[in-house]
Design an enzyme around this catalytic site. Structure first.
Site, PDB file in Angstrom:
ATOM      1  N   LYS A  11       0.774  27.706  34.810  1.00 54.83           N
ATOM      2  CA  LYS A  11       2.118  27.404  35.114  1.00 54.83           C
ATOM      3  C   LYS A  11       2.907  28.229  33.803  1.00 54.83           C
ATOM      4  O   LYS A  11       2.297  28.460  32.699  1.00 54.83           O
ATOM      5  CB  LYS A  11       2.631  25.972  35.362  1.00 54.83           C
ATOM      6  N   TYR A  51       5.585  25.598  47.767  1.00 61.28           N
ATOM      7  CA  TYR A  51       5.878  23.978  47.630  1.00 61.28           C
ATOM      8  C   TYR A  51       6.708  23.584  48.817  1.00 61.28           C
ATOM      9  O   TYR A  51       7.259  22.360  48.444  1.00 61.28           O
ATOM     10  CB  TYR A  51       6.573  23.915  46.330  1.00 61.28           C
ATOM     11  N   ASN A 114       3.452  20.874  33.783  1.00 64.54           N
ATOM     12  CA  ASN A 114       2.231  20.071  33.636  1.00 64.54           C
ATOM     13  C   ASN A 114       1.143  21.420  33.453  1.00 64.54           C
ATOM     14  O   ASN A 114      -0.006  21.018  33.778  1.00 64.54           O
ATOM     15  CB  ASN A 114       1.950  19.026  34.340  1.00 64.54           C
ATOM     16  N   HIS A 117      -1.745  24.044  38.044  1.00 68.84           N
ATOM     17  CA  HIS A 117      -1.595  23.584  39.753  1.00 68.84           C
ATOM     18  C   HIS A 117      -3.010  23.481  40.190  1.00 68.84           C
ATOM     19  O   HIS A 117      -3.584  24.412  39.957  1.00 68.84           O
ATOM     20  CB  HIS A 117      -0.526  24.254  40.541  1.00 68.84           C
ATOM     21  N   GLU A 128      -3.707  27.983  50.513  1.00 66.41           N
ATOM     22  CA  GLU A 128      -3.163  28.254  49.401  1.00 66.41           C
ATOM     23  C   GLU A 128      -3.819  29.706  48.776  1.00 66.41           C
ATOM     24  O   GLU A 128      -3.031  30.676  48.261  1.00 66.41           O
ATOM     25  CB  GLU A 128      -3.124  27.170  48.095  1.00 66.41           C
TER      26      GLU A 128
HETATM   27  P1  CMP Z   1       1.473  20.284  41.125  1.00 63.95           P
HETATM   28  O1  CMP Z   1       0.313  19.788  41.236  1.00 63.95           O
HETATM   29  O2  CMP Z   1       1.967  21.746  40.972  1.00 63.95           O
HETATM   30  O3  CMP Z   1       2.414  20.030  42.562  1.00 63.95           O
HETATM   31  C1  CMP Z   1       3.738  19.603  42.676  1.00 63.95           C
HETATM   32  C2  CMP Z   1       4.337  19.721  41.346  1.00 63.95           C
HETATM   33  O4  CMP Z   1       5.572  19.127  41.168  1.00 63.95           O
HETATM   34  C3  CMP Z   1       3.501  18.875  40.490  1.00 63.95           C
HETATM   35  O5  CMP Z   1       2.258  19.570  39.927  1.00 63.95           O
HETATM   36  C4  CMP Z   1       4.479  18.587  39.212  1.00 63.95           C
HETATM   37  O6  CMP Z   1       4.613  19.886  38.350  1.00 63.95           O
HETATM   38  C5  CMP Z   1       5.784  18.746  39.909  1.00 63.95           C
HETATM   39  N1  CMP Z   1       6.495  17.371  39.898  1.00 63.95           N
HETATM   40  C6  CMP Z   1       7.734  17.037  39.065  1.00 63.95           C
HETATM   41  N2  CMP Z   1       8.080  16.034  39.487  1.00 63.95           N
HETATM   42  C7  CMP Z   1       7.209  15.154  39.912  1.00 63.95           C
HETATM   43  C8  CMP Z   1       7.014  13.983  40.375  1.00 63.95           C
HETATM   44  N3  CMP Z   1       8.027  13.114  40.048  1.00 63.95           N
HETATM   45  N4  CMP Z   1       5.787  13.572  41.052  1.00 63.95           N
HETATM   46  C9  CMP Z   1       4.708  14.559  41.349  1.00 63.95           C
HETATM   47  N5  CMP Z   1       5.065  15.792  41.100  1.00 63.95           N
HETATM   48  C10 CMP Z   1       6.203  16.369  40.405  1.00 63.95           C
END
Ligand code: CMP
Length: 140
Positions: A11, A51, A114, A117, A128
């Site tokens: 990311k 998403y 974070n 993904h 995906e």
């Molecule tokens: P990802 O695995 O990419 O899937 C959805 C993304 O939403 C997740 O990682 C996080 O980066 C983002 N995200 C932001 N806020 C939240 C939350 N409260 N709970 C889960 N995902 C979140």
């Protein structure tokens, strides 16, 4: 053991901090192979589609804006139990809950930023991967 394929995205928070190589090394050290890879600047529409499953969540708009705030690296990882293995290597979504030694514990800035993904199931992995790569771009 089954050989699987899964989608990984590095990311914008991680590409900004020059962490691509360190993150790819985490996968290779655990015997996941990069069989497709491209660096991209996604559009808002592409991220919103990717998403889509989260469209009703409170974090959806912020997440989409974050994902277009810089470049990403999309990859197909292949190996034994790749879907679950990738999730173990990444750690919990919220870095505050991620096990020591995982990518998110070591590199993530927040639950949104974070760093990576990863597909959450074999079925979603296939969808995906097809969203980002054509068959010709995957060299197993
Ligand atoms: P990802 O695995 O990419 O899937 C959805 C993304 O939403 C997740 O990682 C996080 O980066 C983002 N995200 C932001 N806020 C939240 C939350 N409260 N709970 C889960 N995902 C979140």
């Amino acid at each position: 053991m089954t050989i699987e394929r899964t989608l990984s995205i590095i990311k914008p928070d991680a590409t900004r901090r020059n962490l691509i190589g360190k993150i790819v090394a985490r996968f290779e050290e655990k015997n996941l192979r990069v069989i497709a890879q491209k660096k991209m600047q996604l559009t808002l529409q592409q991220v919103q589609e990717f998403y889509y499953v989260h469209r009703e969540r409170a974090f959806y708009n912020d997440l989409c804006q974050f994902m277009i705030s810089g470049t990403v690296v999309a990859m197909v990882l292949e190996g034994e139990n790749a879907v679950l293995k990738n999730r173990d290597i990444m750690g919990a979504t919220n870095p505050a809950n991620a096990d020591a030694g995982t990518i998110r514990a070591d590199f993530a800035e927040s639950i949104e930023a974070n760093s990576v993904h990863g597909s959450d199931s074999l079925e979603n992995a296939a969808q995906e991967i097809a969203y980002f790569f054509s068959g010709l771009e995957i060299v197993g």
